[in-house]
Design a protein around this motif. Structure first.
Motif, PDB file in Angstrom:
ATOM      1  N   ASP A 103       0.862  -1.186   0.000  1.00  9.05           N
ATOM      2  CA  ASP A 103       0.000   0.000   0.000  1.00  9.05           C
ATOM      3  C   ASP A 103       0.893   1.229   0.000  1.00  9.05           C
ATOM      4  OD1 ASP A 103       0.581   0.920   2.753  1.00  9.05           O
ATOM      5  OD2 ASP A 103      -0.500  -0.874   3.369  1.00  9.05           O
ATOM      6  N   THR A 104       0.289   2.396  -0.052  1.00  3.76           N
ATOM      7  CA  THR A 104       1.063   3.637  -0.064  1.00  3.76           C
ATOM      8  C   THR A 104       0.763   4.523   1.146  1.00  3.76           C
ATOM      9  OG1 THR A 104      -0.649   4.608  -1.488  1.00  3.76           O
ATOM     10  CG2 THR A 104       1.312   3.682  -2.568  1.00  3.76           C
ATOM     11  N   ALA A 105      -0.052   4.047   2.071  1.00  3.77           N
ATOM     12  CA  ALA A 105      -0.399   4.842   3.254  1.00  3.77           C
ATOM     13  C   ALA A 105       0.855   5.138   4.075  1.00  3.77           C
ATOM     14  CB  ALA A 105      -1.419   4.105   4.107  1.00  3.77           C
ATOM     15  N   GLY A 106       1.077   6.412   4.358  1.00  2.00           N
ATOM     16  CA  GLY A 106       2.197   6.808   5.189  1.00  2.00           C
ATOM     17  C   GLY A 106       3.550   6.760   4.506  1.00  2.00           C
ATOM     18  N   SER A 151      -2.015  -1.760  -3.478  1.00  2.00           N
ATOM     19  CA  SER A 151      -3.400  -1.973  -3.069  1.00  2.00           C
ATOM     20  C   SER A 151      -4.292  -0.936  -3.732  1.00  2.00           C
ATOM     21  CB  SER A 151      -3.532  -1.871  -1.550  1.00  2.00           C
ATOM     22  OG  SER A 151      -4.889  -2.024  -1.166  1.00  2.00           O
ATOM     23  N   GLY A 152      -5.462  -1.392  -4.192  1.00  2.00           N
ATOM     24  CA  GLY A 152      -6.363  -0.506  -4.899  1.00  2.00           C
ATOM     25  C   GLY A 152      -7.521   0.021  -4.073  1.00  2.00           C
ATOM     26  N   TYR A 153      -7.506  -0.241  -2.779  1.00  2.00           N
ATOM     27  CA  TYR A 153      -8.565   0.272  -1.908  1.00  2.00           C
ATOM     28  C   TYR A 153      -8.014   0.347  -0.496  1.00  2.00           C
ATOM     29  CZ  TYR A 153      -9.287  -4.354   0.153  1.00  2.00           C
ATOM     30  OH  TYR A 153      -9.118  -5.539   0.827  1.00  2.00           O
ATOM     31  N   SER A 154      -8.685   1.073   0.387  1.00  2.00           N
ATOM     32  CA  SER A 154      -8.193   1.196   1.754  1.00  2.00           C
ATOM     33  C   SER A 154      -9.266   0.961   2.811  1.00  2.00           C
ATOM     34  CB  SER A 154      -7.562   2.579   1.983  1.00  2.00           C
ATOM     35  OG  SER A 154      -8.517   3.610   1.740  1.00  2.00           O
ATOM     36  N   ASP A 155     -10.497   0.707   2.368  1.00  2.00           N
ATOM     37  CA  ASP A 155     -11.568   0.503   3.337  1.00  2.00           C
ATOM     38  C   ASP A 155     -12.706  -0.234   2.646  1.00  2.00           C
ATOM     39  OD1 ASP A 155     -12.906   0.719   5.801  1.00  2.00           O
ATOM     40  OD2 ASP A 155     -13.896   2.577   5.214  1.00  2.00           O
ATOM     41  N   GLY A 156     -13.498  -0.931   3.465  1.00  2.00           N
ATOM     42  CA  GLY A 156     -14.659  -1.632   2.946  1.00  2.00           C
ATOM     43  C   GLY A 156     -14.357  -3.050   2.534  1.00  2.00           C
ATOM     44  N   SER A 157     -15.428  -3.811   2.321  1.00  2.00           N
ATOM     45  CA  SER A 157     -15.326  -5.213   1.935  1.00  2.00           C
ATOM     46  C   SER A 157     -16.072  -5.432   0.626  1.00  2.00           C
ATOM     47  CB  SER A 157     -15.917  -6.121   3.018  1.00  2.00           C
ATOM     48  OG  SER A 157     -15.892  -7.464   2.603  1.00  2.00           O
ATOM     49  N   LEU A 158     -15.394  -6.035  -0.323  1.00  2.00           N
ATOM     50  CA  LEU A 158     -15.943  -6.265  -1.658  1.00  2.00           C
ATOM     51  C   LEU A 158     -17.284  -6.979  -1.626  1.00  2.00           C
ATOM     52  CD1 LEU A 158     -14.626  -5.838  -4.605  1.00  2.00           C
ATOM     53  CD2 LEU A 158     -14.291  -8.314  -4.530  1.00  2.00           C
ATOM     54  N   CYS A 159     -17.459  -7.881  -0.635  1.00  2.00           N
ATOM     55  CA  CYS A 159     -18.640  -8.741  -0.628  1.00  2.00           C
ATOM     56  C   CYS A 159     -19.660  -8.392   0.451  1.00  2.00           C
ATOM     57  CB  CYS A 159     -18.207 -10.200  -0.489  1.00  2.00           C
ATOM     58  SG  CYS A 159     -17.414 -10.602   1.082  1.00  2.00           S
ATOM     59  N   ASP A 160     -19.475  -7.270   1.139  1.00  2.00           N
ATOM     60  CA  ASP A 160     -20.383  -6.861   2.213  1.00  2.00           C
ATOM     61  C   ASP A 160     -21.296  -5.743   1.722  1.00  2.00           C
ATOM     62  OD1 ASP A 160     -21.683  -6.035   4.483  1.00  2.00           O
ATOM     63  OD2 ASP A 160     -19.881  -5.431   5.575  1.00  2.00           O
ATOM     64  N   HIS A 177     -19.509  -0.107  -0.896  1.00  2.00           N
ATOM     65  CA  HIS A 177     -19.378   1.216  -1.527  1.00  2.00           C
ATOM     66  C   HIS A 177     -18.062   1.881  -1.154  1.00  2.00           C
ATOM     67  CE1 HIS A 177     -20.876   2.251   2.492  1.00  2.00           C
ATOM     68  NE2 HIS A 177     -20.409   3.465   2.291  1.00  2.00           N
ATOM     69  N   ARG A 178     -17.537   1.551   0.044  1.00  2.00           N
ATOM     70  CA  ARG A 178     -16.270   2.145   0.476  1.00  2.00           C
ATOM     71  C   ARG A 178     -15.099   1.613  -0.344  1.00  2.00           C
ATOM     72  NH1 ARG A 178     -14.970   6.277   1.971  1.00  2.00           N
ATOM     73  NH2 ARG A 178     -13.317   5.611   3.391  1.00  2.00           N
ATOM     74  N   VAL A 179     -15.198   0.387  -0.834  1.00  2.00           N
ATOM     75  CA  VAL A 179     -14.151  -0.129  -1.713  1.00  2.00           C
ATOM     76  C   VAL A 179     -14.038   0.752  -2.948  1.00  2.00           C
ATOM     77  CG1 VAL A 179     -13.407  -2.081  -3.123  1.00  2.00           C
ATOM     78  CG2 VAL A 179     -14.465  -2.497  -0.898  1.00  2.00           C
ATOM     79  N   VAL A 180     -15.167   1.070  -3.565  1.00  2.00           N
ATOM     80  CA  VAL A 180     -15.169   1.886  -4.774  1.00  2.00           C
ATOM     81  C   VAL A 180     -14.738   3.317  -4.463  1.00  2.00           C
ATOM     82  CG1 VAL A 180     -16.570   2.715  -6.702  1.00  2.00           C
ATOM     83  CG2 VAL A 180     -16.971   0.432  -5.760  1.00  2.00           C
ATOM     84  N   ARG A 215     -11.254   5.084  -5.896  1.00  2.00           N
ATOM     85  CA  ARG A 215     -11.210   6.344  -6.645  1.00  2.00           C
ATOM     86  C   ARG A 215     -10.208   7.308  -6.005  1.00  2.00           C
ATOM     87  NH1 ARG A 215     -14.473   8.654 -10.342  1.00  2.00           N
ATOM     88  NH2 ARG A 215     -16.076   7.047 -10.087  1.00  2.00           N
ATOM     89  N   GLU A 216     -10.161   7.331  -4.676  1.00  2.00           N
ATOM     90  CA  GLU A 216      -9.239   8.230  -3.979  1.00  2.00           C
ATOM     91  C   GLU A 216      -7.780   7.845  -4.205  1.00  2.00           C
ATOM     92  OE1 GLU A 216     -10.560   7.817   0.024  1.00  2.00           O
ATOM     93  OE2 GLU A 216     -12.405   8.967  -0.295  1.00  2.00           O
ATOM     94  N   LEU A 217      -7.498   6.553  -4.417  1.00  2.00           N
ATOM     95  CA  LEU A 217      -6.121   6.087  -4.566  1.00  2.00           C
ATOM     96  C   LEU A 217      -5.601   6.167  -6.001  1.00  2.00           C
ATOM     97  CD1 LEU A 217      -6.158   2.968  -2.218  1.00  2.00           C
ATOM     98  CD2 LEU A 217      -4.696   4.979  -1.967  1.00  2.00           C
ATOM     99  N   ILE A 218      -6.476   6.331  -6.955  1.00  2.00           N
ATOM    100  CA  ILE A 218      -6.032   6.343  -8.353  1.00  2.00           C
ATOM    101  C   ILE A 218      -5.006   7.451  -8.639  1.00  2.00           C
ATOM    102  CG2 ILE A 218      -6.821   6.860 -10.693  1.00  2.00           C
ATOM    103  CD1 ILE A 218      -9.172   4.970 -10.162  1.00  2.00           C
ATOM    104  N   PRO A 219      -5.153   8.678  -8.119  1.00  2.00           N
ATOM    105  CA  PRO A 219      -4.111   9.680  -8.368  1.00  2.00           C
ATOM    106  C   PRO A 219      -2.741   9.263  -7.847  1.00  2.00           C
ATOM    107  CG  PRO A 219      -6.123  10.741  -7.625  1.00  2.00           C
ATOM    108  CD  PRO A 219      -6.332   9.273  -7.442  1.00  2.00           C
ATOM    109  N   THR A 220      -2.696   8.558  -6.717  1.00  2.00           N
ATOM    110  CA  THR A 220      -1.420   8.060  -6.201  1.00  2.00           C
ATOM    111  C   THR A 220      -0.829   7.034  -7.149  1.00  2.00           C
ATOM    112  OG1 THR A 220      -2.042   8.453  -3.899  1.00  2.00           O
ATOM    113  CG2 THR A 220      -0.316   6.829  -4.302  1.00  2.00           C
ATOM    114  N   ALA A 221      -1.662   6.119  -7.628  1.00  2.00           N
ATOM    115  CA  ALA A 221      -1.188   5.118  -8.581  1.00  2.00           C
ATOM    116  C   ALA A 221      -0.652   5.780  -9.839  1.00  2.00           C
ATOM    117  CB  ALA A 221      -2.320   4.157  -8.923  1.00  2.00           C
ATOM    118  N   GLN A 222      -1.366   6.761 -10.334  1.00  2.00           N
ATOM    119  CA  GLN A 222      -0.932   7.440 -11.556  1.00  2.00           C
ATOM    120  C   GLN A 222       0.372   8.194 -11.327  1.00  2.00           C
ATOM    121  OE1 GLN A 222      -4.588   9.611 -12.259  1.00  2.00           O
ATOM    122  NE2 GLN A 222      -5.231   8.167 -13.846  1.00  2.00           N
TER     123      GLN A 222
END
Length: 263
Positions: A36-39, A56-65, A70-73, A77-84
């Protein structure tokens, strides 16, 4: 096409700061992968000049819950600028939320609602990936040794989900270490999953160290990848059993039947 080998910088050269690990791996010719890139100091990572492959492409939420998917998505979205910023195009997601590698909410049975929620969430991630030029890779996990309580974690489950979604920006992160513990029959699994694989990750079993330290014949796996014509990356997500330089070289040597073959 050059066949790419990548190494997770979180697990080797651990005596060095992360930025120096990235430099060492880049100089050795590997792509650099992050959990991940946190910190983390993104500017320092950029200055290394390393080629970064995944995070890692997400930081919160569960894909199947249904309550937290919704927090996964949202966090994706919030992490995409870091990836780019780091030039990363492969973003990893898991079947359910992990906290420090463990199930945030352990679930020992998969339900139809979990399947439907996971599929719908992956569809939304695919749309997000298409919008921003990244891919989301669903990683299989083992629930016997490392990740008890994660539903939909087996490779056959993650393959079924990716097949059901059918989006070009949703692929498998096929982790053969996890698959060996939970399912085995790795070469047949590669054959079945091939059209849906975005990356293959490896470590030996038991111990989760570099190829040659356990029971998996990774040279045979490499030969199978060559025979199948696999052109995606292969990543080492493993601890070094001893010297890190020797560990990454053992990884490189094990996959020579693949890297040295012609597509």
């Amino acid at each position: 096409m050059t066949r790419k080998l990548a190494v997770c910088a979180e697990m080797v050269f651990t005596e060095l700061p992360l930025e120096q690990r990235a430099v060492a791996l880049n100089e050795a010719g590997f792509e650099v992968e992050l959990w991940d890139t946190a910190g983390k100091d993104l500017a320092a990572l950029e200055r290394t000049g390393a080629r970064f492959g995944s995070m890692s492409g997400y930081s919160d939420g569960s894909l199947c819950d249904p309550d937290t998917a919704h927090r996964v998505v949202e966090t994706a979205r919030e992490l995409i600028p870091t990836a780019q910023r780091l030039g990363i195009t492969r973003l990893v997601v898991h079947p359910a939320q992990l906290i420090n590698g463990q199930a945030a909410v352990p679930r020992y049975r998969s339900t139809g609602d979990m399947w439907l929620t996971a599929a719908k969430t992956l569809e939304k991630l695919g749309e997000l990936g298409e919008e921003h030029g990244v891919s989301f890779l669903l990683e299989n996990l083992n629930t016997i040794v490392d990740h008890p309580g994660i539903p939909l974690a087996r490779a056959k489950d993650t393959l079924s989900l990716v097949e059901a979604v059918g989006h070009p920006k949703v692929k498998m992160m096929l982790d053969l270490y996890h698959a060996q513990i939970g399912e085995g029959n790795l070469i047949d699994l590669l054959d079945r999953a091939l059209p849906h694989i975005g990356e293959v990750q490896v470590a030996d079993v038991p111990g989760r160290c570099e190829p040659g330290t356990g029971e998996v014949n990774y040279r045979s796996v490499a030969s199978a990848l060559a025979r199948l014509g696999y052109e995606g990356p292969v990543g080492l997500e493993a601890y070094a059993s001893g010297d890190s330089s020797e560990a990454v070289q053992a990884f490189r040597s094990a996959f020579e039947p693949w890297t040295d073959s012609q597509a």
